[in-house]
Design a protein around this motif. Structure first.
Motif, PDB file in Angstrom:
ATOM      1  N   THR A   1       4.181  -7.681  -0.296  1.00 51.15           N
ATOM      2  CA  THR A   1       5.073  -6.818   0.401  1.00 51.15           C
ATOM      3  C   THR A   1       5.577  -5.752  -0.339  1.00 51.15           C
ATOM      4  N   LYS A   2       6.042  -6.774  -1.864  1.00 54.98           N
ATOM      5  CA  LYS A   2       6.391  -5.424  -2.845  1.00 54.98           C
ATOM      6  C   LYS A   2       6.448  -3.866  -2.728  1.00 54.98           C
ATOM      7  N   SER A   3       4.554  -4.093  -2.330  1.00 55.02           N
ATOM      8  CA  SER A   3       4.109  -2.214  -2.541  1.00 55.02           C
ATOM      9  C   SER A   3       4.459  -1.860  -1.390  1.00 55.02           C
ATOM     10  N   ASP A   4       4.564  -2.644  -0.762  1.00 56.42           N
ATOM     11  CA  ASP A   4       3.947  -2.274   1.482  1.00 56.42           C
ATOM     12  C   ASP A   4       5.083  -2.266   1.766  1.00 56.42           C
ATOM     13  N   PRO A   5       6.019  -1.336   2.324  1.00 54.57           N
ATOM     14  CA  PRO A   5       7.398  -0.360   2.365  1.00 54.57           C
ATOM     15  C   PRO A   5       6.685  -0.976   4.563  1.00 54.57           C
ATOM     16  N   ILE A   6       5.638  -0.778   5.088  1.00 49.80           N
ATOM     17  CA  ILE A   6       5.839  -1.618   6.133  1.00 49.80           C
ATOM     18  C   ILE A   6       5.028  -3.093   6.362  1.00 49.80           C
ATOM     19  N   ALA A   7       4.957  -3.829   5.537  1.00 46.78           N
ATOM     20  CA  ALA A   7       5.405  -5.436   5.798  1.00 46.78           C
ATOM     21  C   ALA A   7       5.751  -5.270   5.592  1.00 46.78           C
ATOM     22  N   GLN A   8       7.169  -4.671   4.723  1.00 47.48           N
ATOM     23  CA  GLN A   8       8.556  -4.937   4.625  1.00 47.48           C
ATOM     24  C   GLN A   8       9.113  -5.246   5.499  1.00 47.48           C
ATOM     25  N   GLY A   9       8.999  -3.599   6.692  1.00 46.35           N
ATOM     26  CA  GLY A   9       9.857  -3.640   7.649  1.00 46.35           C
ATOM     27  C   GLY A   9       9.087  -4.902   8.303  1.00 46.35           C
ATOM     28  N   GLU A  10       8.029  -5.212   8.647  1.00 44.63           N
ATOM     29  CA  GLU A  10       7.935  -6.350   9.439  1.00 44.63           C
ATOM     30  C   GLU A  10       7.876  -7.290   9.364  1.00 44.63           C
ATOM     31  N   MET A  11       8.222  -8.007   8.554  1.00 43.99           N
ATOM     32  CA  MET A  11       8.887  -9.263   8.244  1.00 43.99           C
ATOM     33  C   MET A  11      10.687  -8.929   8.828  1.00 43.99           C
ATOM     34  N   LEU A  12      11.036  -8.135   8.261  1.00 43.75           N
ATOM     35  CA  LEU A  12      12.673  -7.850   8.508  1.00 43.75           C
ATOM     36  C   LEU A  12      12.548  -7.789   9.783  1.00 43.75           C
ATOM     37  N   VAL A  13      11.835  -7.448  10.725  1.00 45.20           N
ATOM     38  CA  VAL A  13      11.925  -6.775  12.180  1.00 45.20           C
ATOM     39  C   VAL A  13      11.939  -8.834  13.114  1.00 45.20           C
ATOM     40  N   LYS A  14      11.110  -9.121  11.847  1.00 46.50           N
ATOM     41  CA  LYS A  14      10.932 -10.861  12.557  1.00 46.50           C
ATOM     42  C   LYS A  14      11.753 -11.912  12.349  1.00 46.50           C
ATOM     43  N   ALA A  15      12.537 -11.567  10.938  1.00 46.38           N
ATOM     44  CA  ALA A  15      13.781 -12.327  10.671  1.00 46.38           C
ATOM     45  C   ALA A  15      14.667 -11.995  11.053  1.00 46.38           C
TER      46      ALA A  15
END
Length: 137
Positions: free
Chosen positions: A44-58
């Protein structure tokens, strides 16, 4: 009387063993789905979409939004279909996440999230805007 206690003890042990086995299986399933925490962090460090998904879920987004269906607010996919995936819309949606808003999707107001940083809100907006398959441009 001793027989009843023996039966209860056996049932308790069986339940304990079954529940421990289920927990192990669910942990293994989670690793298959998401990888180990180290792998997840690296990916996720290199993938902003995956980072955003984790934040939405959190965050509390799921209280009012779902990826595919309207709950209180629009589905995230409907938001992605409405707005082009560009810097201006990422910033606009990030501001809505932080400050809240109403009127675009009806009269129910979106509550503000002042504790979400601007950079996190932008990652969340990028994730949402990606849900219709569009790439950022």
């Amino acid at each position: 009387m001793k027989k009843i206690y023996s039966i209860i003890s056996i049932i308790s042990i069986v339940c304990f063993v079954i529940s421990c086995g289920s927990k192990k299986e669910s942990t293994e399933a989670a690793k298959e789905d998401y990888g180990t925490p180290q792998e997840e962090t690296t990916a996720t460090k290199s993938d902003p979409i995956a980072q955003g998904e984790m934040l939405v879920k959190a965050n509390d987004c799921k209280t009012c939004h779902d990826a595919n269906k309207k709950i209180i607010g629009p589905s995230h996919t409907d938001v992605a279909k409405k707005y082009e995936f560009n810097d201006a819309n990422v910033k606009m949606l990030a501001e809505k996440i932080i400050k809240g808003g109403s009127g675009v999707w009806g009269q129910v107001a979106m509550s503000p999230h002042p504790n979400v940083s601007e950079s996190d809100a932008e990652l969340m907006a990028k994730y949402v805007l990606s849900l219709d398959g569009e790439k950022e441009h």
